[in-house]
Scaffold this motif. Sequence first.
Motif, short mmCIF file in Angstrom:
data_model
loop_
_atom_site.label_atom_id
_atom_site.label_comp_id
_atom_site.label_asym_id
_atom_site.label_seq_id
_atom_site.Cartn_x
_atom_site.Cartn_y
_atom_site.Cartn_z
N GLN A 55 59.89 46.61 36.07
CA GLN A 55 61.10 45.72 35.85
C GLN A 55 60.91 44.77 34.58
O GLN A 55 59.85 43.63 34.75
CB GLN A 55 61.58 44.70 37.07
N VAL A 82 66.70 41.88 33.87
CA VAL A 82 67.66 42.14 34.53
C VAL A 82 68.56 43.23 34.21
O VAL A 82 68.90 44.18 35.03
CB VAL A 82 68.47 40.99 35.48
N LEU A 95 66.93 46.58 34.27
CA LEU A 95 67.16 47.29 35.67
C LEU A 95 68.47 47.90 35.96
O LEU A 95 68.40 48.82 36.32
CB LEU A 95 66.76 46.15 36.53
N GLU A 96 69.39 47.03 35.52
CA GLU A 96 70.82 47.57 35.69
C GLU A 96 70.95 48.98 35.02
O GLU A 96 71.64 49.71 35.41
CB GLU A 96 71.98 46.38 35.27
N ARG A 110 70.82 51.00 44.64
CA ARG A 110 70.29 49.53 44.58
C ARG A 110 69.58 49.15 45.88
O ARG A 110 68.60 48.28 45.75
CB ARG A 110 71.48 48.67 44.41
N LEU A 157 65.68 49.72 46.09
CA LEU A 157 64.92 49.04 45.04
C LEU A 157 64.21 47.74 45.59
O LEU A 157 64.78 47.06 46.49
CB LEU A 157 65.89 48.43 43.90
N VAL A 214 63.53 44.18 44.05
CA VAL A 214 63.91 43.39 43.01
C VAL A 214 62.93 42.20 43.03
O VAL A 214 63.01 41.12 43.75
CB VAL A 214 65.37 43.09 42.70
N THR A 215 62.01 42.05 41.90
CA THR A 215 61.16 40.98 41.52
C THR A 215 61.38 40.32 40.33
O THR A 215 60.93 38.99 40.24
CB THR A 215 59.94 41.31 41.64
N GLN A 265 55.45 44.52 44.12
CA GLN A 265 56.53 44.85 45.00
C GLN A 265 56.08 45.79 46.24
O GLN A 265 56.75 45.42 47.32
CB GLN A 265 57.33 45.75 44.02
#
Length: 342
Positions: free
Chosen positions: A271, A274, A277-278, A288, A291, A293-294, A309
């Motif tokens: 990542q 943001v 990632l999207e 989603r 995932l 998310v970090t 992660q």
Amino acid sequence: MHIDHAAHGPTRRAGITAVASCLPEHEVTSQDLQQQITAASGLSLPTRMLERVTGITARRAAAEDEYASTLAVRAARTALDRAELAPYDVDLLVFASATRDVAEPATAHIVQAELGSRAHALDVTNACNSFVNGIDTARAMILAGRARRALVVTGETPSRAVRHAPSGPDQLRDGFAGYTFGDAGAAVVLEAVERGGILDVDTETHSEHWPVGGIFGGGSRHPRGDEHTYFHGDGSELREVFEKVGTSVLDRMRRRTGLAWGDFRHILVHQVTVPYLERFVELTGVPRDRLVVTVPELGNMASATLGVQLDRVHERLRPGDRVLFVGLGGGVSIMTMVWEKA
């Protein structure tokens, strides 16, 4: 294309048996970072620009007396404790990172000296895919009978390559990807397992794009000079490269393994921001809810991203749960690894 997609023998497999990560205590918010940039450069930037563009609110930064090896050693000690192993129980130590303590010798030796182990020690480096490449290297050596138990560690300190005083808008843009960076360490123990383990590995490399981004100092091209110690890169160009070639390796993995997205308990993805990632979710169709998310609170931790992660979810995994690693690295390389908890 990577040839060895998995261990071919039905009885010999290598798997991850312990995981740990390490985050420096010092937190730098995007607002703090932007204030540093404006104070040092005199540039007038839109309010909360870094946070709005990247979606990153904060990241961790190593202290002056903390190095790549420091973070790796801390993660390594925790991983060994969780595996109930002593340092001398490991016969292969791989330091796999985009950053290192020194140009020579291998940082793996610095880590090993701190741990007190006597394993065969070496470095593996491939930008943000370093840690996954290190795991794959250790897996291959275990399957080849060259190692019985491996410790793979990373320590990433990309915050040291951030330009806090750009001379103007052009220099700000050139190093903007560096403002996403956060520091972290991670470690895994690998050994032979009777079931599960690493089931599939694939890579795709497009090396013609190597100049798109990187830290170009310290080698024979630019052995000296502060200018080359900063991260340079065109984030939008790098994103275009990944978008163009990034889904084919995932498509191959799914066809070869017969696994659908829903067959994975978690999907760990490198990542950067943001929005990036999207866009990955949009292009691939990855759910989603799979995932971890970090990036909003930790930023782009280079190759430590997937290790952090994995550490966040590892304790809750049950035998038979599958995890997909998706690595994206400058150079440019894309990598997948399918792992099943034994």
